[in-house]
Write a protein that holds these residues in place. Structure first.
Motif, PDB file in Angstrom:
ATOM      1  N   MET A 165       0.810  -1.224   0.000  1.00 29.90           N
ATOM      2  CA  MET A 165       0.000   0.000   0.000  1.00 29.90           C
ATOM      3  C   MET A 165       0.843   1.273   0.000  1.00 29.90           C
ATOM      4  O   MET A 165       0.690   2.130  -0.872  1.00 29.90           O
ATOM      5  N   THR A 166       1.738   1.402   1.000  1.00 30.70           N
ATOM      6  CA  THR A 166       2.515   2.644   1.116  1.00 30.70           C
ATOM      7  C   THR A 166       3.313   2.910  -0.163  1.00 30.70           C
ATOM      8  O   THR A 166       3.382   4.048  -0.636  1.00 30.70           O
ATOM      9  N   ILE A 185      -0.780  -2.151  -9.821  1.00 29.98           N
ATOM     10  CA  ILE A 185      -1.104  -3.582  -9.878  1.00 29.98           C
ATOM     11  C   ILE A 185      -1.757  -3.999  -8.565  1.00 29.98           C
ATOM     12  O   ILE A 185      -1.086  -4.187  -7.544  1.00 29.98           O
ATOM     13  N   SER A 186      -3.076  -4.123  -8.650  1.00 25.81           N
ATOM     14  CA  SER A 186      -3.860  -4.626  -7.522  1.00 25.81           C
ATOM     15  C   SER A 186      -3.937  -6.143  -7.696  1.00 25.81           C
ATOM     16  O   SER A 186      -2.941  -6.792  -8.039  1.00 25.81           O
ATOM     17  N   VAL A 207      -5.486  -0.651  -3.031  1.00 26.62           N
ATOM     18  CA  VAL A 207      -4.833  -0.202  -4.278  1.00 26.62           C
ATOM     19  C   VAL A 207      -5.893   0.115  -5.331  1.00 26.62           C
ATOM     20  O   VAL A 207      -5.816   1.126  -6.036  1.00 26.62           O
ATOM     21  N   ASP A 208      -6.913  -0.724  -5.419  1.00 26.03           N
ATOM     22  CA  ASP A 208      -7.977  -0.525  -6.405  1.00 26.03           C
ATOM     23  C   ASP A 208      -8.736   0.786  -6.122  1.00 26.03           C
ATOM     24  O   ASP A 208      -8.934   1.608  -7.026  1.00 26.03           O
ATOM     25  N   PHE A 209      -9.112   1.004  -4.870  1.00 21.75           N
ATOM     26  CA  PHE A 209      -9.853   2.230  -4.515  1.00 21.75           C
ATOM     27  C   PHE A 209      -8.986   3.465  -4.728  1.00 21.75           C
ATOM     28  O   PHE A 209      -9.443   4.474  -5.256  1.00 21.75           O
ATOM     29  N   GLN A 226      -4.618   3.519 -14.004  1.00 24.42           N
ATOM     30  CA  GLN A 226      -5.389   2.293 -14.207  1.00 24.42           C
ATOM     31  C   GLN A 226      -5.192   1.333 -13.041  1.00 24.42           C
ATOM     32  O   GLN A 226      -4.073   1.117 -12.576  1.00 24.42           O
ATOM     33  N   SER A 227      -6.292   0.750 -12.588  1.00 29.73           N
ATOM     34  CA  SER A 227      -6.225  -0.293 -11.558  1.00 29.73           C
ATOM     35  C   SER A 227      -6.240  -1.646 -12.263  1.00 29.73           C
ATOM     36  O   SER A 227      -7.174  -1.954 -12.993  1.00 29.73           O
TER      37      SER A 227
END
Ligand SMILES: NC(=O)c1ccc[n+]([C@@H]2O[C@H](COP(=O)([O-])OP(=O)(O)OC[C@H]3O[C@@H](n4cnc5c(N)ncnc54)[C@H](OP(=O)(O)O)[C@@H]3O)[C@@H](O)[C@H]2O)c1
Length: 322
Positions: A165-166, A185-186, A207-209, A226-227
């Motif tokens: 995340m970070t 890249i989720s 990551v997606d949100f 882009q997710s």
């Protein structure tokens, strides 16, 4: 006779309701087919070129999906900034890109599990004209496990949050694009909760949100964010050695994914994965997907622990016989 006389006045409105429903469904189906054709057959492969900016930055670039992004972007003429943990492995990948694709490369060796690495990354990226950033680095579980049974849980949590995340937030911040593309890249594990991989799944949902929110914030400036949510890809992380249609090699996955950039702000990146994504989010109720995920992971956990016990017994036996 009486019922028939009641139905006659309703006939015309019912006909129009039916006709409207059939027409709407046909238009929706046509739209889905045409947009599917646009994404998965025609693609948008030419969008990613050094016209966006000379440099492509890839985190987690020495293996698997990240290495394939680095190779594909080098093939398109980008100079590559590779960021991973081991300097030796970075040097190997950088050398092979320079030899094969005749592009300039730079490297930064950092451990994304640590929180104090960002001044070093910022200094390394300063002054580069960055066209593409691939926030790829990520870690998962070594085997599916119940939350409270995860070995060394405290460090496990910190490491996974820092790496998954970070890194995405901080490297996006350090890269400051004026135009260009960020691919985050989720994982398909971020599309719904995945029991026994709960922390991984939650970090990937983050990551997606993060990506989708950021895309809306910066859309008007022409920045594409882009997710990317892959299902299984045959890499070191998944320990899948034999690629199949639904578990492709990273090269095959990345080639397909890059065709979707600019067409989808959230993508599974590869047609068979898009079908799996559609089935698991639109067709099957999420409670069933979560239940089946838990069952699959419990089975994997049991298998893993059995194999580990057998290995330990074997090692113990050979130690005694020495
Ligand atoms: N493979 C899949 O099926 C799949 C599915 C969905 C999503 N994803 C996501 O795709 C991304 C890439 O996965 P992958 O399967 O290609 O992984 P991988 O084969 O394990 O490669 C991971 C890369 O990240 C680097 N790395 C790992 N930990 C690091 C750390 N602490 N600091 C710096 N670099 C580190 C590794 O290099 P070093 O070890 O040399 O540092 C390597 O280059 C991840 O975000 C993953 O969650 C993968």
């Amino acid at each position: 006779m009486f019922a028939q006389s009641l139905l006659i006045p309703a006939e015309t409105p019912l006909f129009w309701v039916g006709a409207f429903t059939v027409a709407s469904l046909s238009l929706w189906l046509l739209y889905r087919l045409l947009s599917g054709f646009r994404i998965w057959v025609l693609g948008n492969g030419q969008l990613l070129s050094p016209k966006l900016g000379k440099w492509a930055v890839v985190t987690g670039a020495t293996d698997g999906i990240g290495k394939s992004y680095a190779e594909e972007l080098a093939r398109r003429g980008f100079a590559l900034m590779l960021i991973s943990r081991s300097q030796d492995r970075l040097d190997d990948v950088a050398k092979s890109l320079e030899v094969e694709y005749k592009v300039q490369t730079k490297t930064i060796a950092v451990d994304f599990g640590k929180a104090d690495i960002y001044p070093k990354i910022e200094a390394g990226l300063a002054g580069l004209e960055i066209g593409v950033l691939v926030n790829n680095v990520g870690v998962s579980y070594s085997y599916p496990e119940y939350y409270l049974h995860i070995p060394d849980l405290d460090n496990f949590i910190t490491n996974m949050i820092n790496v998954n995340m970070t890194s995405v937030c901080q490297v996006s911040f350090a890269s400051v694009l004026n135009k260009g593309v960020i691919l985050n890249i989720s994982s398909a594990s971020g599309m719904y909760p995945v029991p026994l991989l709960t922390v991984y799944s939650a970090t990937k949902a983050f990551v997606d949100f993060f990506s989708r929110g950021l895309q809306e914030e910066y859309r008007r400036q022409g920045i594409i964010i882009q997710s990317v949510l892959p299902f299984f890809v045959a890499t070191k992380m998944t320990r899948i050695r034999k690629p199949t249609l639904d578990k492709p090699t990273p090269e095959r996955y990345v080639a397909a994914e890059l065709s979707t950039v600019g067409l989808q702000s959230q993508t599974n990146g590869y047609f068979p994965h898009a079908v799996m994504g559609w089935v698991t989010t639109r067709l099957v109720p999420s409670s069933i997907v979560i239940f089946l995920g838990a069952r699959m992971n419990r089975l994997q956990r049991t298998g893993y622990l059995k194999r580990r016990k057998l290995r330990e017994q074997k090692n113990g036996a050979s130690f005694k016989s020495e």
